[in-house]
Design an enzyme around this catalytic site. Structure first.
Site, short mmCIF file in Angstrom:
data_model
loop_
_atom_site.label_atom_id
_atom_site.label_comp_id
_atom_site.label_asym_id
_atom_site.label_seq_id
_atom_site.Cartn_x
_atom_site.Cartn_y
_atom_site.Cartn_z
N ASP A 60 -22.92 14.29 -66.41
CA ASP A 60 -23.45 13.46 -65.33
C ASP A 60 -23.60 14.27 -64.04
OD1 ASP A 60 -23.21 11.35 -67.16
OD2 ASP A 60 -21.14 10.99 -66.55
N HIS A 67 -18.69 7.14 -67.91
CA HIS A 67 -19.62 8.10 -68.52
C HIS A 67 -20.68 7.39 -69.35
CE1 HIS A 67 -21.06 11.91 -69.97
NE2 HIS A 67 -20.69 11.68 -71.22
#
Length: 343
Positions: A165, A193
């Site tokens: 990310d 996530h």
């Protein structure tokens, strides 16, 4: 000759050993390649249910210092692979197949992570565990429950790898700002996530970046759902494997450097907040026991969780409200999987 012996040699494990559990998969192979190329690693042990000897033979021809060992489940392969390991990286799991529901996929991958972490608890209870297997929001709580049951849980040594990310945020921002080296901009990405649990904090970027207001929503969405871009581009043939391998390597290298004594290393990672210094304050603010925040790494693992929540802007506060709601359910699902196993 038994599986693994061709590459094992004298297994003293006196040097720095890192294990990749799931080494033959789409993430595992490029991740293992990157780790083999690292001068920080003395031994790279590979474990998977298929093809590991072949992957090991291939990697063993690369002229870098790390000695490669490779193991299959037969003949106590997991025990041989994990015993004496300093760090275990777990990218193991299967992609969703046609006709398979997300719940089906969760049960399979959750079971894979559970069994691998049990192997770690039995054979390398002091190792640092880096969980890549999705859904990370749930698999890290699963790992924690397994380690608790084995009475070897050290919250400072259990990490959910959310680095992809961060990598995406750096890359996508650079496309807007024109920064030639995307990694030169530090962008905290916190929360979880997956999807809306991923919260990029562009307002806290260093050096600061100017994101035009009319591009902010699209940029945020792209960081949150960047994986869909890859799945679509691969036309059903796979998901993000190469970028995830790079992200996993980047975080693993940070852990290795910190363990070796390098100071000042900070990286966002998904941790058990009550067990990490500074985590209690974040846990009270989020209502979540597990959360990804910038964490200072040290020889003992997670040295300090850094609370960036008090510095977010109003736009990011709205994103965080959605994050907390989704993450709470994900965490509960992981814990429930261990406490009340599906039949």
């Amino acid at each position: 000759m038994k599986a693994g012996e061709l590459f094992r040699g004298a297994k003293t494990r006196t040097d720095r050993c890192i294990v990749v559990a799931g080494a033959s998969g789409g993430i595992g192979q490029p991740l293992s390649l990157l780790l083999k190329a690292s001068p920080l690693i003395d031994e790279l042990a590979l474990y998977d249910v298929v093809n590991t000897p072949g992957v090991g033979a291939d990697l063993s021809h690369i002229s870098s210092p790390a000695k490669v060992t490779a193991f299959l489940p037969k003949e106590d392969g997991m025990k041989h692979a994990f015993t004496g390991a300093d760090i275990v990286v777990i990218p193991a799991g299967i992609p969703r197949k046609p006709g398979m529901t997300r719940d089906d996929l969760f049960k399979i991958n959750a079971g894979i992570v559970r069994d691998l972490v049990k192997g770690c608890a039995e054979n390398c209870p002091n190792a640092y565990l880096l969980i890549i297997s999705n859904p990370v929001n749930s698999t890290v709580p699963i790992a924690a429950e397994v380690l608790k049951a084995a009475k070897v849980f050290d919250p400072k040594k259990l990490f959910g790898v959310t680095t992809l990310d961060v990598v995406r945020a750096e890359t996508f921002v650079a496309e807007i700002t024109g920064q030639k080296n995307p990694a030169a901009t530090t962008i905290p990405v916190i929360g979880g996530h997956s999807g809306e649990t991923i919260v990029p904090l562009f307002s806290l970027a260093k050096p600061s970046v100017n994101i035009p207001a009319d591009k902010l929503d699209a940029l945020t969405n792209r960081v949150q759902f960047g994986g869909d871009e890859v799945v679509k581009a691969k036309d059903g043939a796979g998901s993000a494997t190469l970028s995830m391998a790079y992200a996993g390597f980047r975080f693993a290298e940070n852990v290795i450097k910190a363990v070796k004594g390098e100071s000042g290393i900070v990286a966002p990672t998904y941790v058990y907040l009550p067990g990490v210094d500074g985590g209690d304050e974040i846990q009270k603010a989020t209502g979540c026991d597990f959360f990804s925040v910038p964490v200072e790494l040290g020889p003992g693992g997670a040295k300090k969780a850094i609370n960036v929540l008090k510095d977010v802007n109003d736009y990011e506060k709205k994103l965080l409200a959605k994050c907390y709601e989704g993450l709470t359910g994900n965490i509960s699902k992981g814990i429930e999987f261990i406490q009340n196993p599906p039949k």
